[in-house]
Design a protein around this motif. Structure first.
Motif, PDB file in Angstrom:
ATOM      1  N   PHE A  49      10.798 -54.258 -10.332  1.00 40.54           N
ATOM      2  CA  PHE A  49      11.460 -54.832 -11.494  1.00 40.54           C
ATOM      3  C   PHE A  49      12.723 -54.014 -11.732  1.00 40.54           C
ATOM      4  CE2 PHE A  49       6.932 -55.529 -11.752  1.00 40.54           C
ATOM      5  CZ  PHE A  49       6.891 -56.910 -11.863  1.00 40.54           C
ATOM      6  N   THR A  50      13.878 -54.653 -11.566  1.00 43.77           N
ATOM      7  CA  THR A  50      15.152 -53.948 -11.671  1.00 43.77           C
ATOM      8  C   THR A  50      15.660 -53.983 -13.109  1.00 43.77           C
ATOM      9  OG1 THR A  50      16.427 -55.928 -11.088  1.00 43.77           O
ATOM     10  CG2 THR A  50      15.756 -54.485  -9.280  1.00 43.77           C
ATOM     11  N   PHE A  51      16.166 -52.853 -13.563  1.00 43.35           N
ATOM     12  CA  PHE A  51      16.683 -52.729 -14.917  1.00 43.35           C
ATOM     13  C   PHE A  51      18.138 -52.259 -14.887  1.00 43.35           C
ATOM     14  CE2 PHE A  51      12.167 -52.669 -15.649  1.00 43.35           C
ATOM     15  CZ  PHE A  51      12.021 -53.339 -16.843  1.00 43.35           C
ATOM     16  N   ASP A  52      18.319 -50.996 -14.732  1.00 44.20           N
ATOM     17  CA  ASP A  52      19.617 -50.350 -14.790  1.00 44.20           C
ATOM     18  C   ASP A  52      20.289 -50.427 -13.421  1.00 44.20           C
ATOM     19  OD1 ASP A  52      21.673 -48.758 -15.769  1.00 44.20           O
ATOM     20  OD2 ASP A  52      20.381 -47.074 -16.302  1.00 44.20           O
ATOM     21  N   HIS A  53      21.592 -50.243 -13.369  1.00 43.70           N
ATOM     22  CA  HIS A  53      22.258 -50.098 -12.077  1.00 43.70           C
ATOM     23  C   HIS A  53      23.490 -49.213 -12.216  1.00 43.70           C
ATOM     24  CE1 HIS A  53      24.890 -53.296 -13.574  1.00 43.70           C
ATOM     25  NE2 HIS A  53      25.754 -52.902 -12.654  1.00 43.70           N
ATOM     26  N   LYS A  54      23.762 -48.505 -11.160  1.00 41.63           N
ATOM     27  CA  LYS A  54      24.948 -47.658 -11.050  1.00 41.63           C
ATOM     28  C   LYS A  54      25.494 -47.905  -9.648  1.00 41.63           C
ATOM     29  CE  LYS A  54      23.502 -44.182 -14.378  1.00 41.63           C
ATOM     30  NZ  LYS A  54      24.053 -44.901 -15.467  1.00 41.63           N
ATOM     31  N   GLY A  55      26.587 -48.669  -9.592  1.00 40.42           N
ATOM     32  CA  GLY A  55      27.129 -49.049  -8.293  1.00 40.42           C
ATOM     33  C   GLY A  55      26.135 -49.935  -7.571  1.00 40.42           C
ATOM     34  N   LYS A  56      25.788 -49.572  -6.344  1.00 40.03           N
ATOM     35  CA  LYS A  56      24.848 -50.359  -5.545  1.00 40.03           C
ATOM     36  C   LYS A  56      23.406 -49.873  -5.681  1.00 40.03           C
ATOM     37  CE  LYS A  56      28.041 -52.110  -2.164  1.00 40.03           C
ATOM     38  NZ  LYS A  56      28.148 -52.587  -0.813  1.00 40.03           N
ATOM     39  N   TRP A  57      23.160 -48.986  -6.615  1.00 41.54           N
ATOM     40  CA  TRP A  57      21.819 -48.443  -6.837  1.00 41.54           C
ATOM     41  C   TRP A  57      21.213 -49.061  -8.095  1.00 41.54           C
ATOM     42  CZ3 TRP A  57      19.336 -44.968  -3.603  1.00 41.54           C
ATOM     43  CH2 TRP A  57      20.100 -44.502  -2.532  1.00 41.54           C
ATOM     44  N   PHE A  58      19.927 -49.429  -7.984  1.00 47.84           N
ATOM     45  CA  PHE A  58      19.215 -50.030  -9.112  1.00 47.84           C
ATOM     46  C   PHE A  58      18.076 -49.128  -9.565  1.00 47.84           C
ATOM     47  CE2 PHE A  58      21.407 -53.789  -7.811  1.00 47.84           C
ATOM     48  CZ  PHE A  58      21.511 -54.555  -8.962  1.00 47.84           C
ATOM     49  N   GLY A  59      17.947 -49.008 -10.891  1.00 42.10           N
ATOM     50  CA  GLY A  59      16.808 -48.326 -11.490  1.00 42.10           C
ATOM     51  C   GLY A  59      15.667 -49.322 -11.575  1.00 42.10           C
ATOM     52  N   VAL A  60      14.516 -48.968 -11.008  1.00 41.70           N
ATOM     53  CA  VAL A  60      13.399 -49.903 -10.903  1.00 41.70           C
ATOM     54  C   VAL A  60      12.098 -49.317 -11.427  1.00 41.70           C
ATOM     55  CG1 VAL A  60      14.405 -51.054  -8.887  1.00 41.70           C
ATOM     56  CG2 VAL A  60      12.770 -49.213  -8.533  1.00 41.70           C
ATOM     57  N   VAL A  61      11.179 -50.227 -11.740  1.00 41.03           N
ATOM     58  CA  VAL A  61       9.776 -49.906 -12.023  1.00 41.03           C
ATOM     59  C   VAL A  61       8.981 -50.624 -10.954  1.00 41.03           C
ATOM     60  CG1 VAL A  61       7.866 -50.241 -13.636  1.00 41.03           C
ATOM     61  CG2 VAL A  61      10.119 -49.664 -14.505  1.00 41.03           C
ATOM     62  N   TYR A  62       7.961 -49.967 -10.422  1.00 38.40           N
ATOM     63  CA  TYR A  62       7.143 -50.579  -9.373  1.00 38.40           C
ATOM     64  C   TYR A  62       5.734 -50.007  -9.411  1.00 38.40           C
ATOM     65  CZ  TYR A  62       7.950 -46.231  -6.776  1.00 38.40           C
ATOM     66  OH  TYR A  62       8.003 -44.912  -6.390  1.00 38.40           O
ATOM     67  N   GLY A  63       4.838 -50.679  -8.704  1.00 39.49           N
ATOM     68  CA  GLY A  63       3.493 -50.153  -8.546  1.00 39.49           C
ATOM     69  C   GLY A  63       2.596 -50.279  -9.761  1.00 39.49           C
ATOM     70  N   GLY A  64       2.919 -51.134 -10.679  1.00 37.16           N
ATOM     71  CA  GLY A  64       2.095 -51.314 -11.874  1.00 37.16           C
ATOM     72  C   GLY A  64       2.146 -52.761 -12.317  1.00 37.16           C
ATOM     73  N   SER A  65       1.717 -53.002 -13.519  1.00 35.97           N
ATOM     74  CA  SER A  65       1.756 -54.367 -14.039  1.00 35.97           C
ATOM     75  C   SER A  65       3.192 -54.742 -14.417  1.00 35.97           C
ATOM     76  CB  SER A  65       0.845 -54.492 -15.258  1.00 35.97           C
ATOM     77  OG  SER A  65       1.245 -53.600 -16.262  1.00 35.97           O
ATOM     78  N   GLN A  66       3.431 -56.026 -14.536  1.00 36.01           N
ATOM     79  CA  GLN A  66       4.769 -56.516 -14.837  1.00 36.01           C
ATOM     80  C   GLN A  66       5.175 -56.123 -16.250  1.00 36.01           C
ATOM     81  OE1 GLN A  66       5.551 -60.567 -13.867  1.00 36.01           O
ATOM     82  NE2 GLN A  66       7.446 -60.632 -15.036  1.00 36.01           N
ATOM     83  N   PRO A  67       6.349 -55.490 -16.386  1.00 37.01           N
ATOM     84  CA  PRO A  67       6.827 -55.159 -17.735  1.00 37.01           C
ATOM     85  C   PRO A  67       7.243 -56.420 -18.484  1.00 37.01           C
ATOM     86  CG  PRO A  67       8.438 -54.521 -16.078  1.00 37.01           C
ATOM     87  CD  PRO A  67       7.228 -55.023 -15.347  1.00 37.01           C
ATOM     88  N   SER A  68       7.336 -56.330 -19.800  1.00 35.93           N
ATOM     89  CA  SER A  68       7.657 -57.512 -20.605  1.00 35.93           C
ATOM     90  C   SER A  68       9.106 -57.950 -20.469  1.00 35.93           C
ATOM     91  CB  SER A  68       7.344 -57.242 -22.073  1.00 35.93           C
ATOM     92  OG  SER A  68       8.166 -56.199 -22.556  1.00 35.93           O
ATOM     93  N   CYS A  69      10.022 -57.042 -20.210  1.00 40.18           N
ATOM     94  CA  CYS A  69      11.448 -57.354 -20.038  1.00 40.18           C
ATOM     95  C   CYS A  69      12.039 -58.060 -21.245  1.00 40.18           C
ATOM     96  CB  CYS A  69      11.676 -58.189 -18.782  1.00 40.18           C
ATOM     97  SG  CYS A  69      11.106 -57.427 -17.265  1.00 40.18           S
TER      98      CYS A  69
END
Length: 140
Positions: free
Chosen positions: A92-112
């Motif tokens: 689940f992608t949230f933040d980004h800096k250039g071509k890099w994305f801050g993600v959450v993984y390996g758990g249940s789906q966040p509410s977003c």
């Protein structure tokens, strides 16, 4: 060896903890540790009533390559590797800096769900930064 034995035999309980604090305190202040293990925090942006994340899947890793995508503690290959993802892993992608994305993984789906303002990513699960070259959008 003698010094550590002498140190531990002379200082007990609270005195030992206080001495250790005097030694480690300045070091920890200079290099604060984040609870999530990240060197660069991931933020969730809000205020526009749009979903704050997108569901993506790791794709395009070559079978004859490393076979994994390094998850980093910050947006760049110079940051520490803190995890690994493989083709087909959902993020689940949230933040980004250039071509890099801050993600959450390996758990249940966040509410977003959009917060009122920018905030540190509050969701459970593993967090980190990955390069966008290896992400494909996933519907739903």
């Amino acid at each position: 060896m003698k010094t550590s034995i002498l140190f531990s035999s002379r200082l007990r309980g609270g005195a030992a903890a206080a001495a250790l604090g005097l030694v480690l305190g300045p070091l920890l202040a200079a290099y604060p540790l984040r609870a999530d293990g990240l060197d660069v925090p991931i933020y969730e942006y809000g205020g526009d009533d749009l979903p704050t994340c997108a569901t993506s899947v790791v794709a395009g890793l070559k079978a004859d390559g490393d076979g994994f995508l390094a998850v980093r503690s910050g947006p760049g290959s110079n940051y520490r590797e803190i995890g690994r993802l493989r083709n087909g892993d959902k993020v689940f992608t949230f933040d980004h800096k250039g071509k890099w994305f801050g993600v959450v993984y390996g758990g249940s789906q966040p509410s977003c769900i959009s917060p009122d303002k920018k905030r540190l990513l509050p969701y459970r699960g593993k967090k980190g930064w990955i390069h966008s070259n290896w992400l494909a959008d996933l519907a739903g």
